[in-house]
Design a protein around this motif. Sequence first.
Motif, PDB file in Angstrom:
ATOM      1  N   ASP A 231       0.797  -1.148   0.199  1.00 37.04           N
ATOM      2  CA  ASP A 231      -0.168  -0.079   0.080  1.00 37.04           C
ATOM      3  C   ASP A 231       0.787   1.339   0.123  1.00 37.04           C
ATOM      4  N   GLU A 232       2.017   1.349   0.765  1.00 29.80           N
ATOM      5  CA  GLU A 232       2.663   2.372   0.715  1.00 29.80           C
ATOM      6  C   GLU A 232       3.364   2.808  -0.524  1.00 29.80           C
ATOM      7  N   ASP A 233       3.303   1.719  -1.741  1.00 34.93           N
ATOM      8  CA  ASP A 233       4.049   1.902  -2.730  1.00 34.93           C
ATOM      9  C   ASP A 233       3.101   2.286  -3.842  1.00 34.93           C
ATOM     10  N   PHE A 234       1.850   2.941  -3.492  1.00 36.58           N
ATOM     11  CA  PHE A 234       0.981   3.080  -4.492  1.00 36.58           C
ATOM     12  C   PHE A 234       1.394   4.192  -5.634  1.00 36.58           C
ATOM     13  N   ASN A 235       2.224   5.318  -5.305  1.00 37.02           N
ATOM     14  CA  ASN A 235       2.386   6.238  -6.188  1.00 37.02           C
ATOM     15  C   ASN A 235       3.505   5.558  -7.161  1.00 37.02           C
ATOM     16  N   ASP A 236       4.521   4.633  -6.774  1.00 34.62           N
ATOM     17  CA  ASP A 236       5.400   3.770  -7.520  1.00 34.62           C
ATOM     18  C   ASP A 236       4.444   3.042  -8.665  1.00 34.62           C
ATOM     19  N   ALA A 237       3.526   2.209  -8.017  1.00 31.50           N
ATOM     20  CA  ALA A 237       2.461   1.416  -8.859  1.00 31.50           C
ATOM     21  C   ALA A 237       1.890   2.351 -10.085  1.00 31.50           C
ATOM     22  N   ILE A 238       1.361   3.488  -9.617  1.00 24.13           N
ATOM     23  CA  ILE A 238       0.748   4.347 -10.756  1.00 24.13           C
ATOM     24  C   ILE A 238       1.797   4.795 -11.712  1.00 24.13           C
ATOM     25  N   LEU A 239       3.027   5.258 -11.437  1.00 24.43           N
ATOM     26  CA  LEU A 239       3.908   5.681 -12.179  1.00 24.43           C
ATOM     27  C   LEU A 239       4.358   4.245 -13.190  1.00 24.43           C
ATOM     28  N   VAL A 241       2.714   1.701 -14.300  1.00 26.59           N
ATOM     29  CA  VAL A 241       1.788   1.634 -15.219  1.00 26.59           C
ATOM     30  C   VAL A 241       1.656   2.715 -16.157  1.00 26.59           C
ATOM     31  N   GLN A 242       1.972   4.135 -15.879  1.00 21.40           N
ATOM     32  CA  GLN A 242       1.636   5.097 -16.819  1.00 21.40           C
ATOM     33  C   GLN A 242       2.655   5.083 -17.556  1.00 21.40           C
ATOM     34  N   ASN A 243       3.918   4.779 -17.151  1.00 19.89           N
ATOM     35  CA  ASN A 243       5.229   4.716 -17.998  1.00 19.89           C
ATOM     36  C   ASN A 243       5.113   3.654 -18.978  1.00 19.89           C
ATOM     37  N   ALA A 244       4.607   2.498 -18.730  1.00 21.20           N
ATOM     38  CA  ALA A 244       4.121   1.428 -19.630  1.00 21.20           C
ATOM     39  C   ALA A 244       2.967   1.999 -20.774  1.00 21.20           C
ATOM     40  N   ILE A 245       2.213   2.609 -20.342  1.00 20.44           N
ATOM     41  CA  ILE A 245       1.143   3.196 -21.171  1.00 20.44           C
ATOM     42  C   ILE A 245       1.931   4.000 -22.425  1.00 20.44           C
ATOM     43  N   LYS A 246       2.668   4.815 -21.910  1.00 17.31           N
ATOM     44  CA  LYS A 246       3.478   5.724 -22.853  1.00 17.31           C
ATOM     45  C   LYS A 246       4.098   5.142 -23.919  1.00 17.31           C
ATOM     46  N   GLN A 247       4.801   3.694 -23.510  1.00 14.98           N
ATOM     47  CA  GLN A 247       5.750   3.023 -24.553  1.00 14.98           C
ATOM     48  C   GLN A 247       4.837   2.093 -25.503  1.00 14.98           C
ATOM     49  N   TYR A 248       3.573   2.077 -24.961  1.00 14.10           N
ATOM     50  CA  TYR A 248       2.793   0.957 -25.571  1.00 14.10           C
ATOM     51  C   TYR A 248       2.207   1.654 -27.103  1.00 14.10           C
ATOM     52  N   ASN A 249       2.295   0.494 -27.981  1.00 13.81           N
ATOM     53  CA  ASN A 249       1.758   0.872 -29.588  1.00 13.81           C
ATOM     54  C   ASN A 249       0.773   0.017 -29.537  1.00 13.81           C
ATOM     55  N   PRO A 250      -0.477   0.455 -29.394  1.00 12.21           N
ATOM     56  CA  PRO A 250      -1.799  -0.646 -29.859  1.00 12.21           C
ATOM     57  C   PRO A 250      -1.923  -1.065 -31.083  1.00 12.21           C
ATOM     58  N   GLU A 251      -1.150  -0.185 -32.223  1.00 11.48           N
ATOM     59  CA  GLU A 251      -1.530  -0.791 -33.445  1.00 11.48           C
ATOM     60  C   GLU A 251      -0.790  -2.050 -33.787  1.00 11.48           C
ATOM     61  N   ARG A 252       0.200  -2.387 -33.114  1.00 16.43           N
ATOM     62  CA  ARG A 252       0.816  -3.744 -33.411  1.00 16.43           C
ATOM     63  C   ARG A 252      -0.235  -4.807 -33.027  1.00 16.43           C
ATOM     64  N   TYR A 253      -1.366  -4.606 -32.357  1.00 24.70           N
ATOM     65  CA  TYR A 253      -2.545  -5.438 -31.984  1.00 24.70           C
ATOM     66  C   TYR A 253      -3.670  -5.265 -32.694  1.00 24.70           C
ATOM     67  N   GLY A 274      -3.620  -4.437  -7.289  1.00 26.94           N
ATOM     68  CA  GLY A 274      -2.979  -3.686  -8.565  1.00 26.94           C
ATOM     69  C   GLY A 274      -3.761  -2.490  -9.032  1.00 26.94           C
ATOM     70  N   TYR A 275      -2.680  -1.545  -9.581  1.00 32.32           N
ATOM     71  CA  TYR A 275      -3.272  -0.428 -10.194  1.00 32.32           C
ATOM     72  C   TYR A 275      -3.912  -0.627 -11.528  1.00 32.32           C
ATOM     73  N   MET A 276      -4.898   0.044 -11.886  1.00 34.90           N
ATOM     74  CA  MET A 276      -5.395  -0.182 -13.131  1.00 34.90           C
ATOM     75  C   MET A 276      -6.005   1.078 -13.875  1.00 34.90           C
ATOM     76  N   GLU A 277      -5.652   1.139 -15.277  1.00 35.49           N
ATOM     77  CA  GLU A 277      -6.008   2.596 -15.785  1.00 35.49           C
ATOM     78  C   GLU A 277      -6.470   2.062 -17.392  1.00 35.49           C
ATOM     79  N   ALA A 278      -7.316   2.862 -17.886  1.00 35.30           N
ATOM     80  CA  ALA A 278      -8.002   2.553 -19.404  1.00 35.30           C
ATOM     81  C   ALA A 278      -8.095   3.681 -20.033  1.00 35.30           C
ATOM     82  N   LEU A 279      -7.509   3.338 -21.347  1.00 37.29           N
ATOM     83  CA  LEU A 279      -7.667   4.513 -22.447  1.00 37.29           C
ATOM     84  C   LEU A 279      -8.315   4.088 -23.357  1.00 37.29           C
ATOM     85  N   PRO A 280      -9.403   4.919 -23.997  1.00 38.67           N
ATOM     86  CA  PRO A 280     -10.263   4.575 -25.056  1.00 38.67           C
ATOM     87  C   PRO A 280      -9.546   4.125 -26.370  1.00 38.67           C
ATOM     88  N   VAL A 281     -10.088   3.292 -27.035  1.00 34.78           N
ATOM     89  CA  VAL A 281      -9.404   2.785 -28.387  1.00 34.78           C
ATOM     90  C   VAL A 281     -10.581   2.443 -29.159  1.00 34.78           C
TER      91      VAL A 281
END
Length: 285
Positions: A231-239, A241-253, A274-281
């Motif tokens: 629980d105390e690592d929540f900020n790191d968990a968010i970052l 996931v968000q860093n992974a989103i920045k590097q993700y290319n949905p067009e490959r799929y 775990g932390y969850m975030e969703a982006l429209p596609v």
Amino acid sequence: MQDYMMIHQDEKITLRDLAEAAMYSPWHALRAFSELIGKTPFEYLREIRLSTAAIKLRDTNMRILNIAIEASFDSHEGFTKAFTRAFAISPYDYRQCTPPIKLFTYYPIRHYYKTLMKGAEKMSSAVIFTQIIERPERILILKRGIEAKHYFDYCEEVGCDIWGILESIKGALYESIGVWLPESMRKPGTSEYCQAVEMPMNFNGVIPDGFEKITVPKCQYMLFHGEPFQDEDFNDAILTVQNAIKQYNPERYGWKWAPEAGPRFQLSPIGKRGYMEALPVEPIK
């Protein structure tokens, strides 16, 4: 002490119990809690118990007296007075019409100090799961900020107690969310980020003061789901996931980002899931 109260709220709790949980003397425990939280431990505990009781009134057929006893009140009358003082409505009237009220929001004080570190300790590696989900056409009940782009900016502008009000609204499709609104859903002079709850299209309940409702179209999302975390690592968990989103290319799929199709959203970061975030596609044709 906060964790102890959440776990043992149905039991009798003394200041000595809290002091032992904190490994302080009772005097130091009382002083530290009151200074950091802004209320005494027993004012805080009463908020927890009354909010738990409100959920039982809303979602169960339990007798009010039994709910009062489970909330550690000795009588129906004492519970009614405390509930009415906290929420400006009696338990009986609340059960009849369940208007939005300000429920207790659990916010561990350790999160505040972790945030001050500004994520100095980052998760070096993590597994991020992705999946496509769909949200139907729905109503979004939200409270706008002014310039906020993220949660902490929003708390400074609007306050951190909005979540409790959203969670009290009966009939929600899903749990409350933090959302980043696309340009088409913003109003001039209002924030990109806000907090909201998704309701069915036939919702006709009370809209809390200062909130509004908007219609959101049916939309598909790419959901990013991080690993469980302490629980105390929540900020790191968010970052992470968000860093992974920045590097993700949905067009490959076979997908592409569709930022105007609906709001980007985040679920409350809970360590055990775990932390969850969703982006429209939308699919690439």
